[in-house]
Design a protein around this motif. Structure first.
Motif, PDB file in Angstrom:
ATOM      1  N   LYS A 107       0.934  -1.355   0.031  1.00 45.51           N
ATOM      2  CA  LYS A 107      -0.011   0.097  -0.018  1.00 45.51           C
ATOM      3  C   LYS A 107       0.712   1.216   0.010  1.00 45.51           C
ATOM      4  O   LYS A 107       1.946   1.363   0.834  1.00 45.51           O
ATOM      5  CB  LYS A 107      -0.863  -0.222   1.292  1.00 45.51           C
TER       6      LYS A 107
ATOM      7  N   SER B 236       1.122   5.617  -0.252  1.00 47.19           N
ATOM      8  CA  SER B 236       0.511   7.084  -0.449  1.00 47.19           C
ATOM      9  C   SER B 236       1.458   7.963  -0.495  1.00 47.19           C
ATOM     10  O   SER B 236       2.456   7.970   0.309  1.00 47.19           O
ATOM     11  CB  SER B 236      -0.369   7.212   0.983  1.00 47.19           C
TER      12      SER B 236
ATOM     13  N   SER C 259      -1.585  14.064  -5.298  1.00 43.31           N
ATOM     14  CA  SER C 259      -1.370  13.116  -4.282  1.00 43.31           C
ATOM     15  C   SER C 259      -1.821  11.724  -4.777  1.00 43.31           C
ATOM     16  O   SER C 259      -2.634  11.616  -5.970  1.00 43.31           O
ATOM     17  CB  SER C 259      -2.082  13.229  -3.003  1.00 43.31           C
TER      18      SER C 259
ATOM     19  N   ALA D  25      -3.186   7.519  -3.460  1.00 46.37           N
ATOM     20  CA  ALA D  25      -3.210   6.221  -2.739  1.00 46.37           C
ATOM     21  C   ALA D  25      -3.483   5.096  -3.489  1.00 46.37           C
ATOM     22  O   ALA D  25      -4.203   5.056  -4.441  1.00 46.37           O
ATOM     23  CB  ALA D  25      -4.250   6.459  -1.642  1.00 46.37           C
TER      24      ALA D  25
END
Length: 292
Positions: free
Chosen positions: A63, A65, A128, A130
């Motif tokens: 994961k 971000s 950004s 994610a």
């Protein structure tokens, strides 16, 4: 050991109120062996760079971000970190533009991107991102870089894409707490599912032709079922199958165009209608009107 799948790297860098640049520098240093990174745009206070990944048998599940950044994987990075792996990228929020070899792709929530990690690339995240990343051996899905393109995509709006995205999220959610004896089965099951769902997505000319033929058969079947719809035309077909006009035109090039194909099928249908029922006053007009 209790878990086969465990955090092999779990690093969180939080940009404090007045120190977003040191936060990014720590992030870039952590992943410098994979690619070069530089900050782009205006870095908002409080942005977070976070990277966590787990090993599930022969899969790596991560994961990520990030804030705004540019990532360049150069040939020297590929040589240093060469491994026969592809990666499945699924954005949860945000967007990233990328050039993988000669392919231009976009990582965004409605697409799952499949990328060969041994091809130099350049990625740009304007604000950004994610995302969830699953790295898999070539052999897990039968990927061959000599025959298959460096990038492929699966739309999450399709049944295959919905199933694949659900599997990716399940794998990610279960990775941190997976028990040792469950990991091989989960890894094998996910790999087999991914192999079945993305095997035709851009995987060479033969597969492309097979997919195009199957799609054309679906369009033809839909036409046969809706010949009595006076609004059936190329616009309706584009809307129904999510295709451009150019795609539908190419699909029926051998039939001299979709309009000509519709006319011929309606004439054949009208002929059978007239022949199969007794002649009556106004019968021709009724059949003609029923076919638009």
């Amino acid at each position: 050991m209790e878990y086969q799948s465990h955090p092999v790297a779990s690093e969180t860098f939080n940009a404090l109120q007045n120190s977003p640049v040191p936060c990014f520098e720590a992030w870039a240093d952590r992943l410098c062996s994979f690619a070069d990174r530089k900050l782009v745009g205006e870095t908002a206070k409080g942005q977070t760079w976070e990277f966590s990944d787990w090993t599930v048998s022969d899969l790596q599940v991560g994961k990520v971000s990030t804030g705004g950044e540019e990532v360049v994987r150069r040939p020297e990075h590929v040589r240093r970190s060469f491994v026969e792996h592809i990666a499945l990228y699924m954005a949860l929020s945000g967007k990233r533009q990328a050039v993988v070899g000669d392919d231009v792709i976009t990582v965004r929530p409605d697409l799952i991107q499949v990328v060969d990690l041994n091809v130099p690339s350049r990625c740009f995240t304007p604000h950004s991102l994610a995302a969830v990343i699953v790295k898999m051996p070539y052999s897990a899905i039968g990927y061959d870089p000599s025959r298959h393109p460096p990038s492929m995509s699966v739309s999450t709006q399709t049944p295959a894409g919905q199933l694949l995205s659900t599997a990716i999220m399940t794998l990610c959610n279960e990775a941190a707490r997976l028990r040792m004896h469950d990991a091989p089965a989960l890894s094998t099951g996910f790999s087999n599912l991914a192999r079945g769902l993305i095997s035709l997505e851009g995987a060479g000319e033969a597969a492309h032709n097979e997919l195009a033929f199957a799609r054309k058969q679906l369009v033809k079947a839909y036409i046969e079922e809706h010949l009595d719809d006076p609004d059936l035309d190329i616009t309706a077909l584009c809307r129904r199958f999510g295709a451009s006009r150019a795609t539908i035109y190419r699909m029926f090039a051998l039939e001299n165009g979709v309009a000509n194909y519709l006319k011929e099928r309606r004439l054949v249908y009208a002929f059978h209608q007239l022949r199969s029922q007794p002649t009556s006053r106004g019968r021709v007009k009724a059949v003609a009107e029923s076919l638009g």
